[in-house]
Design a protein around this motif. Sequence first.
Motif, mmCIF file in Angstrom:
data_model
loop_
_atom_site.group_PDB
_atom_site.id
_atom_site.type_symbol
_atom_site.label_atom_id
_atom_site.label_comp_id
_atom_site.label_asym_id
_atom_site.label_seq_id
_atom_site.Cartn_x
_atom_site.Cartn_y
_atom_site.Cartn_z
ATOM 1 N N ASN A 1 0.861 -1.191 0.000
ATOM 2 C CA ASN A 1 0.000 0.000 0.000
ATOM 3 C C ASN A 1 0.896 1.239 0.000
ATOM 4 N N PHE A 2 1.529 1.486 -1.132
ATOM 5 C CA PHE A 2 2.472 2.608 -1.166
ATOM 6 C C PHE A 2 1.704 3.923 -1.105
ATOM 7 N N GLN A 3 2.123 4.804 -0.189
ATOM 8 C CA GLN A 3 1.417 6.073 0.036
ATOM 9 C C GLN A 3 1.844 7.111 -1.018
ATOM 10 N N PHE A 4 1.310 6.958 -2.214
ATOM 11 C CA PHE A 4 1.664 7.907 -3.277
ATOM 12 C C PHE A 4 1.150 9.313 -2.981
ATOM 13 N N TYR A 5 0.184 9.435 -2.091
ATOM 14 C CA TYR A 5 -0.340 10.755 -1.712
ATOM 15 C C TYR A 5 0.619 11.512 -0.797
ATOM 16 N N ALA A 6 1.711 10.859 -0.372
ATOM 17 C CA ALA A 6 2.724 11.570 0.414
ATOM 18 C C ALA A 6 3.657 12.385 -0.477
ATOM 19 N N TYR A 7 3.589 12.172 -1.779
ATOM 20 C CA TYR A 7 4.297 13.062 -2.703
ATOM 21 C C TYR A 7 3.590 14.422 -2.717
ATOM 22 N N ASP A 8 4.217 15.381 -3.353
ATOM 23 C CA ASP A 8 3.705 16.753 -3.313
ATOM 24 C C ASP A 8 2.298 16.866 -3.883
ATOM 25 N N GLN A 9 1.517 17.733 -3.277
ATOM 26 C CA GLN A 9 0.221 18.094 -3.845
ATOM 27 C C GLN A 9 0.458 18.686 -5.233
ATOM 28 N N GLY A 10 -0.392 18.329 -6.185
ATOM 29 C CA GLY A 10 -0.210 18.819 -7.540
ATOM 30 C C GLY A 10 0.629 17.894 -8.407
ATOM 31 N N THR A 11 0.914 16.692 -7.913
ATOM 32 C CA THR A 11 1.612 15.691 -8.720
ATOM 33 C C THR A 11 0.876 15.493 -10.047
ATOM 34 N N THR A 12 1.625 15.414 -11.139
ATOM 35 C CA THR A 12 1.025 15.219 -12.459
ATOM 36 C C THR A 12 0.929 13.736 -12.790
ATOM 37 N N VAL A 13 0.187 13.423 -13.841
ATOM 38 C CA VAL A 13 0.053 12.028 -14.274
ATOM 39 C C VAL A 13 1.415 11.445 -14.624
ATOM 40 N N SER A 14 2.217 12.189 -15.371
ATOM 41 C CA SER A 14 3.530 11.661 -15.778
ATOM 42 C C SER A 14 4.446 11.464 -14.571
ATOM 43 N N GLN A 15 4.388 12.388 -13.614
ATOM 44 C CA GLN A 15 5.180 12.212 -12.391
ATOM 45 C C GLN A 15 4.724 10.975 -11.629
ATOM 46 N N PHE A 16 3.415 10.806 -11.528
ATOM 47 C CA PHE A 16 2.868 9.648 -10.823
ATOM 48 C C PHE A 16 3.339 8.356 -11.482
ATOM 49 N N MET A 17 3.298 8.309 -12.798
ATOM 50 C CA MET A 17 3.736 7.109 -13.512
ATOM 51 C C MET A 17 5.206 6.805 -13.213
ATOM 52 N N ASN A 18 6.015 7.843 -13.139
ATOM 53 C CA ASN A 18 7.433 7.657 -12.812
ATOM 54 C C ASN A 18 7.608 7.174 -11.374
ATOM 55 N N TYR A 19 6.845 7.770 -10.449
ATOM 56 C CA TYR A 19 6.920 7.336 -9.052
ATOM 57 C C TYR A 19 6.519 5.869 -8.924
ATOM 58 N N PHE A 20 5.471 5.495 -9.630
ATOM 59 C CA PHE A 20 4.985 4.114 -9.565
ATOM 60 C C PHE A 20 6.055 3.150 -10.072
ATOM 61 N N GLN A 21 6.705 3.511 -11.158
ATOM 62 C CA GLN A 21 7.757 2.670 -11.710
ATOM 63 C C GLN A 21 8.920 2.528 -10.726
ATOM 64 N N THR A 22 9.291 3.636 -10.094
ATOM 65 C CA THR A 22 10.381 3.612 -9.115
ATOM 66 C C THR A 22 10.069 2.679 -7.959
ATOM 67 N N GLN A 23 8.861 2.791 -7.430
ATOM 68 C CA GLN A 23 8.502 1.958 -6.278
ATOM 69 C C GLN A 23 8.273 0.504 -6.678
ATOM 70 N N SER A 24 7.822 0.273 -7.891
ATOM 71 C CA SER A 24 7.711 -1.101 -8.382
ATOM 72 C C SER A 24 9.088 -1.757 -8.451
ATOM 73 N N SER A 25 10.095 -0.969 -8.780
ATOM 74 C CA SER A 25 11.466 -1.482 -8.794
ATOM 75 C C SER A 25 11.971 -1.711 -7.375
ATOM 76 N N ASN A 26 11.678 -0.759 -6.475
ATOM 77 C CA ASN A 26 12.106 -0.908 -5.079
ATOM 78 C C ASN A 26 11.513 -2.160 -4.445
ATOM 79 N N TYR A 27 10.240 -2.386 -4.701
ATOM 80 C CA TYR A 27 9.529 -3.530 -4.111
ATOM 81 C C TYR A 27 9.264 -4.559 -5.208
#
Length: 291
Positions: A199-225
Motif C-alpha cells: 500500500n504505497f502512500q503515493f499521496y505523500a508526494y507533493d500536492q499537484g503531482t502530475t500524471v507523468s510524475q505519478f507514472m514515474n513514481y509508480f515505476q520507481t517503487q515497483s522497482s524498489n519492491y
Amino acid sequence: MAFSKLHIVLFALLALTFFREYIGAEFNNVKFSDVPINPNVEFHYILAFAIDYTTSSSSSPTNGKFNVFWDTDNLSPSQVSSIKNQHSNVKVALSLGGDSVNGGSCYFSPSSVDSWVSNAVSSLTNIIQEYHLDGIDIDYEHFHADPETFAECIGKLITTLKNNGVISFASIAPYDDDDIQSHYLALWKSYGHIIDYVNFQFYAYDQGTTVSQFMNYFQTQSSNYGGGRILASFISDGSGGLAPQNGFFTACSRLRNQGKLGGIFVWSADDSKALGFRYEKQSQALLAAHP
C-alpha cells in the motif's frame, strides 16, 4: 507448463480487482455500511489503528502489547461480522502503528526482537479473533529501532500469524522518505515473499503531482519492491499526490493497460464520507471493468 501460464494469467487478472480503504482513525462516525461496495472487486477495509501503546492520555510504548485505537462504537466486532456476511467479497484487516498516538508521534519501540514478537503475536491474535479479521497492514512511520530489527520483528510476526492460521494476508504501507524506506526495504529484502500487498502512500508526494510524475513514481517503487503487488493510492482530502480530479484515474487506466496495477487504496473513508464516496465508486468501477 500450461498450468503455470494459466495460473499467472489468472493471478494477473485477480491483481486488477483489489480495492482497499482505511477506516476508523478520525472518529467521525463512519460505518462499514456507509462505503459503496462493488461486488466485482475484492474489497478490503483496513481498520486504523492497532497500536502497541497504552491507551491513557499520556500514551507510552508497550513492547508489542497492542491495543485498539479505532472507532469501536461504529466499527465493532458485530459490525465486522455483519458487513462480511452481507458481502462475500469483503475482508477486513487492521493496520499497525500509524503516524501518531494521542497527539504525539507513534514509535516502533521494541525492547528486543523475541519479546516484541511474543507480545505482538499474543495480543494481535486476541484482537484479530475478537473482531473476526482476515489480515494485517504495517504502517509504522517513526522508529526507535534500526531497519534490521524492524525487519525481523515484523517479518517474524507476519510469518507466525500466517503459520498459525490467524491471518490470510499482510500488507505494508511505506512512503518516499529515506528513514521510512530504509526500514521497509530491509523488511522487503528479508520477508517480501510473505507480504501480499504494498500500500504505497503515493499521496505523500507533493500536492499537484502530475500524471507523468505519478507514472514515474509508480515505476520507481515497483522497482524498489520488486515482485510485489503495488497499489495506486489517493488521499480523500486532496492534500497530497495526484488527486482523483487531476488525473489519478487516467494514471490507473494506463497502469492497468500495462498490467502493472495491483489495485487501488484510499486514505480514508473517514474523509470520503463528506464527499459521498464518489471516488470510491469510480475506483471500483475502473477496477471491475475489463481492460
